[in-house]
Structure formats: structure tokens, C-alpha cells
Design a protein around this motif. Structure first.
Motif, mmCIF file in Angstrom:
data_model
loop_
_atom_site.group_PDB
_atom_site.id
_atom_site.type_symbol
_atom_site.label_atom_id
_atom_site.label_comp_id
_atom_site.label_asym_id
_atom_site.label_seq_id
_atom_site.Cartn_x
_atom_site.Cartn_y
_atom_site.Cartn_z
ATOM 1 N N GLU A 1 0.837 -1.192 0.000
ATOM 2 C CA GLU A 1 0.000 0.000 0.000
ATOM 3 C C GLU A 1 0.880 1.253 0.000
ATOM 4 O OE1 GLU A 1 -3.039 -0.001 2.968
ATOM 5 O OE2 GLU A 1 -3.482 -2.127 2.683
ATOM 6 N N TYR A 2 1.707 1.356 -1.008
ATOM 7 C CA TYR A 2 2.576 2.520 -1.156
ATOM 8 C C TYR A 2 3.037 2.603 -2.604
ATOM 9 C CZ TYR A 2 6.616 -0.631 -1.392
ATOM 10 O OH TYR A 2 7.501 -1.609 -1.772
ATOM 11 N N PHE A 3 3.495 3.792 -2.970
ATOM 12 C CA PHE A 3 4.086 4.004 -4.275
ATOM 13 C C PHE A 3 5.315 4.879 -4.105
ATOM 14 C CE2 PHE A 3 -0.256 2.965 -5.515
ATOM 15 C CZ PHE A 3 -0.039 2.105 -6.574
ATOM 16 N N LEU A 4 6.242 4.734 -5.020
ATOM 17 C CA LEU A 4 7.437 5.571 -5.003
ATOM 18 C C LEU A 4 7.182 6.857 -5.767
ATOM 19 C CD1 LEU A 4 10.184 2.876 -5.752
ATOM 20 C CD2 LEU A 4 9.340 3.655 -3.518
ATOM 21 N N THR A 5 7.913 7.906 -5.393
ATOM 22 C CA THR A 5 7.821 9.151 -6.145
ATOM 23 C C THR A 5 8.508 8.962 -7.499
ATOM 24 O OG1 THR A 5 9.921 10.014 -5.320
ATOM 25 C CG2 THR A 5 7.954 10.465 -4.004
ATOM 26 N N THR A 6 8.337 9.939 -8.369
ATOM 27 C CA THR A 6 8.953 9.864 -9.700
ATOM 28 C C THR A 6 10.458 9.700 -9.592
ATOM 29 O OG1 THR A 6 7.202 11.269 -10.605
ATOM 30 C CG2 THR A 6 9.233 11.081 -11.894
ATOM 31 N N GLN A 7 11.096 10.471 -8.711
ATOM 32 C CA GLN A 7 12.549 10.378 -8.572
ATOM 33 C C GLN A 7 12.969 9.033 -7.991
ATOM 34 O OE1 GLN A 7 14.686 12.896 -5.673
ATOM 35 N NE2 GLN A 7 16.065 13.465 -7.334
ATOM 36 N N GLN A 8 12.238 8.543 -7.010
ATOM 37 C CA GLN A 8 12.549 7.231 -6.447
ATOM 38 C C GLN A 8 12.426 6.136 -7.508
ATOM 39 O OE1 GLN A 8 9.655 7.430 -3.262
ATOM 40 N NE2 GLN A 8 11.266 7.358 -1.710
#
Length: 498
Positions: A186-193
Motif C-alpha cells: 500500500e505505497y508508491f514511489l515518487t517519480t525520482q525514487q
């Protein structure tokens, strides 16, 4: 930012003029420039609404290319009502259904904290194909009739200025503090990550072993989440060991138990008897704090076993003189062939709190915004009153972070308070609400920098212990200033400056 009328803005055919008009209508500055095909796709959507004889309400109340601050998450078309939210993703080319599903599921994750009925569509304006996300989070084929029908039936009262509905902290997962959310994806990484993750995975697919990677960044940039996400993926079919350079928390045990191929151990367990040969991957979290002997051993064993090592560190987060002089961060960056990645966007920390913390430590850095509602200041004449305030705030859900006590020299101000959570014990963790105490040992130098007297343990640095604590906060911070009216006056002037 204000919603716009799609019919009005799409009367402008030139992209550059469209942006000027859109910025005027939305009362915002566009961060990314639109491409011709994107504008044409938006214009085609408006044409479809017109051809289906939609009334004027169908064009009002949309946010176009809306971006959640700090995270970089964008929505093509977003319409937020009192009880529902509509998201429409516009496509002009054929997109695999798997990508559509992934995008809509990700959108659902970010829209869920709005606590409204979520309805999503993906419309290909070239083919008129329509997809939607059902209740089981699966993409299904829909139709223009369904999309237009929903728009017609939506409430007519839309929400203006939705920025306050999206708090970046609502979407950020700490593997250590919220391991259940990490485990259940239940999470997503940011664009940079994501960019860094895919770059590392690509290099691992072709790079000769041994291989070293390093992820650096200040507090709140998401180093730990990225490292744990990589550990999770890389140990699906291989064995890995995550070395935490601090005290293990309950979250470490939960994750280690859930993922059998990933062992999590404290840095103090790394010695000549530790068996590195059974691991394909070594992950080192809070690497800037590791002692020289285990650091050298890791380098030696990774090279000998032709394995892979990934470090996560922040050079600013040293807590003692010895950590400062060891300068492990510099040693990591000097490893032959190491691939360096630096996270820059602060995603965990509320920008208001981040601004305040830097001004607190350096009065020359003027506050850029009001801290009202985010920072509380209390003054305590005595130690007992300070303890009263601490209890009051802890009852409200705040975490009191005490300065790490000395093992050998008793200190009245530290040891009389709760020492269950200290600057050292919260390494890599984060909390929504934090309360800390500043007593007579803190003051401002003549050039405006916050300084402190000597710690009972001559190796520890009060200023760095304080910095560690206040950079753990996500939403609200309380500073209790005890028996130090001069410091209280200076801090009060700071928070009253805006």
C-alpha cells in the motif's frame, strides 16, 4: 489553484497561448509544458461532450494536469465534488491495458484519503475506447455512454482549491513505523525514487560483480523506503541481508518475518564470524553511522563474494563527534566503481515544518511561511511543569523524543524524563507528531546559530541529537522551552515573523 471550465480553455488552439490563459483561469503557475498532442486530446474530449449535447455544467469544475505537491503525482482531469471525485486519464495512442490498470490503481491510492466515492475512467480520444477501474481494482471495458452519463449525473457543486485535501504525508509509508502498509504494497514511489530504482535494476542486469550503489539524501527524501523497496524486489528469488546502523524496531522484525529471503540485523552483529557468503545482496541503512571495522568488513566480503551492496545514508545526520570524524559518507563515495544517487525532493516532511527547522537552527534563514497550526511553543519554568506539558502532548498522540542519555554520567534534565524514545532509537523512523525539550543548555550565538553546551557523554552532540529528533516529524511539532526565557523570546520572534 482553482478549477477551470474546459470549454473556455480549449478555445485557445496555440499551446503557448493556452498555457497563459490556463494559468490565468486556474490562478496557478504550470510546472510542465503541454505538448501539442495533449492539447488536441483535451480538445477532442470537449468535442465529445458537445456532440453528446452535454449542458454547461459538464465542462465546469475541472483541474487539468493537477499535481500533488512534493510527490510529483499528476492527474489529467480531476473533478472533486462534496461526495465524489472523478478522474479521467486521456490517451491519444494505444496503451497496453496493464499500464492503464497500473495507472488507475495508483490514482486510486492517492485519491483514497479524500474520503469520497472514487470514479475513474481512461479515455482514448483517438479510438473512443473507454476503460474503468472496478471495485476489485481491475480494469474493465466501459463506454462513452457510461462516462458521459456519470458526468451528467454528478453533483453541480464542485470543490474549489483542493490543495488542502492532499497532504503529502498521507501517502508516504515508513517501512519501520508502518510495516503492514509496506508488506501489503500500500505505497508508491515518487517519480525520482522510481527513476533511481529502475536505473539500479538496469545496471544490476548488466553490471559485473561486485557492485556498489549508494543512495544519499537529507531527512525526509525517502532513502529508507527506496532501500527497503529494492531489498524487497531483489530478494524475491535471491537472499539478502539488510544491516541497520541503529537499534532494531518492531517494524524490522515484522518485515524480516514476512520476507524469508531478507534477514535484518543490527550493525553491531557484523563481525568476522558473520557469514556473508550466503547473501547475494547486502543493504546498509543509516550507513553514515556505521563503525569503521564493520564498514571495512562489508567492503572486503562483498568484493570477495562478488555480491552487491547498496548503502543508504545522510551525511548531515551524525550524532557524535566520532561519527563526524569517521565521515563514513565520504568513504562510501570514494569506493571504486560506486554508483551514486542523490534524492533531492523532501517528501516526508511538511514544507512548513522543514522551513521552520532550518530557521530554528539558523536565524539568518528567514521563514517563508506561517507555522500557525504546525508548530507549538510552550514555556516551562520548572522541570515539573515541563513534564506536565510533555504528558499533555503525549496524551494528544505526540511522541516525546528525549536526548540520548550517557551510560556513565547522570544528567538531571535527561534522566528524569522518559528515555524510552531517544535520538538514537528513532534512526530511520518518523512520527506524525513530535515534542522535544530545549533547556538552559541551548542558546543562539552572536551570528544567529543555535548552539548547545557539552553533553554528559563528551562524544554526543546536543545540537545533532535535537536535529535528529525534529527531522522525524511529519505533521506537527511542539518545542517545550524550559527555564530559558532568552531562547524562548528568540524562538517566539521567529514563529511570529509570519
Amino acid at each position: 489553484m482553482q478549477p477551470v471550465n474546459l470549454f473556455s480553455i480549449t478555445q485557445i488552439k496555440d499551446v503557448s497561448q493556452f498555457y497563459k490563459y490556463y494559468e490565468f483561469c486556474s490562478q496557478s503557475i504550470c510546472k510542465q509544458r503541454l505538448r501539442d498532442y495533449e492539447l488536441r486530446s483535451l480538445q477532442e474530449f470537449v468535442r465529445i461532450l458537445l456532440s453528446n449535447k452535454c449542458n454547461s455544467n459538464a465542462f465546469k469544475g475541472y483541474y487539468y494536469n493537477y499535481e500533488i505537491s512534493q510527490i510529483g503525482k499528476e492527474f489529467d482531469l480531476l473533478r472533486v465534488m462534496n461526495h465524489s471525485v472523478l478522474n479521467i486519464e486521456l490517451k491519444s495512442d494505444i496503451v497496453p491495458i496493464e499500464k492503464i490498470e497500473k495507472q488507475l490503481r495508483k490514482n486510486h491510492y492517492y485519491l483514497k484519503p479524500l474520503h469520497r466515492e472514487i470514479v475513474q475512467y481512461c479515455l482514448n480520444t483517438s479510438t473512443s475506447e473507454v476503460y474503468t477501474l472496478d471495485s476489485s481494482q481491475k480494469v474493465t471495458i466501459s463506454s462513452l455512454a457510461d462516462l458521459i452519463g456519470f458526468i451528467r449525473e454528478m453533483e453541480t457543486e464542485y470543490i474549489s482549491n483542493i490543495d488542502n485535501l492532499f497532504e503529502a504525508t498521507e501517502f508516504l509509508v515508513s517501512p519501520i513505523n508502518t510495516p503492514e502498509a509496506f508488506i501489503t504494497n500500500e505505497y508508491f514511489l515518487t517519480t525520482q525514487q522510481e527513476e533511481f530504482k529502475f536505473s539500479i535494476l538496469r545496471k544490476l542486469a548488466s553490471q559485473v560483480r561486485p557492485a556498489f550503489f549508494a543512495i544519499s539524501g537529507q531527512a525526509g527524501t525517502g532513502k529508507t523506503l527506496l532501500l527497503f523497496d529494492l531489498a524487497r524486489e531483489l530478494t524475491t528469488a535471491s537472499r539478502g541481508c539488510l544491516i541497520h546502523c541503529g537499534n532494531l524496531a518492531n517494524g524490522h522484525d515484522v518485515i524480516s518475518t514476512t520476507f524469508p529471503n531478507l534477514s535484518i540485523v543490527p550493525a553491531k552483529a557484523i563481525n568476522v564470524e558473520f557469514d556473508f557468503s550466503i547473501y547475494d545482496y547486502i543493504f546498509v541503512d543509516e550507513a553514515h553511522r556505521i563503525w569503521e571495522a564493520p564498514f571495512n568488513l562489508i567492503l572486503q566480503k562483498v568484493a570477495a563474494n562478488n555480491s552487491v551492496c547498496l548503502f543508504s545514508y545522510d551525511a548531515r545526520q551524525f550524532l557524535s563527534k566520532q561519527e563526524y570524524y569517521r565521515n563514513i559518507s565520504k568513504r562510501i563515495e570514494a569506493i571504486s566503481g560506486v554508483v551514486l544517487y542523490k534524492l533531492t525532493a523532501k517528501i516526508r516532511t511538511n514544507p512548513v515544518l522543514s522551513d521552520f527547522v532550518f530557521s530554528l537552527f539558523n536565524l539568518n534563514k528567514e521563514l517563508n511561511r506561517s507555522v500557525k497550526g504546525y508548530v507549538s511553543i510552550e514555556y516551562a519554568i520548572t522541570h515539573d511543569i515541563a513534564k506536565y506539558y510533555i504528558k499533555e502532548y503525549c496524551d494528544l498522540g505526540y511522541k516525546f523524543i528525549n536526548y540520548t542519555p550517557s551510560l556513565f554520567n547522570y544528567d538531571d534534565s535527561i534522566d528524569k524524563l522518559d528515555c524510552s524514545i531517544t535520538s538514537h532509537s528513532v534512526l530511520g523512523q518518523e512520527f506524525d507528531y513530535v515534542v522535544m525539550l530545549l533547556d538552559s543548555r541551548f542558546s543562539y550565538s552572536s551570528d544567529g546559530f543555535l548552539v548547545a553546551s557539552r553533553h554528559p557523554n563528551p562524544d554526543y552532540l546536543f545540537i545533532q541529537l535535537l536535529f535528529q529528533g525534529v527531522t522525524r516529524v511529519r505533521k506537527k511539532l511542539c518545542l517545550i522551552i524550559m527555564d530559558n526565557i532568552e531562547l524562548f523570546t528568540r524562538v517566539l520572534e521567529l514563529v511570529s515573523s509570519k
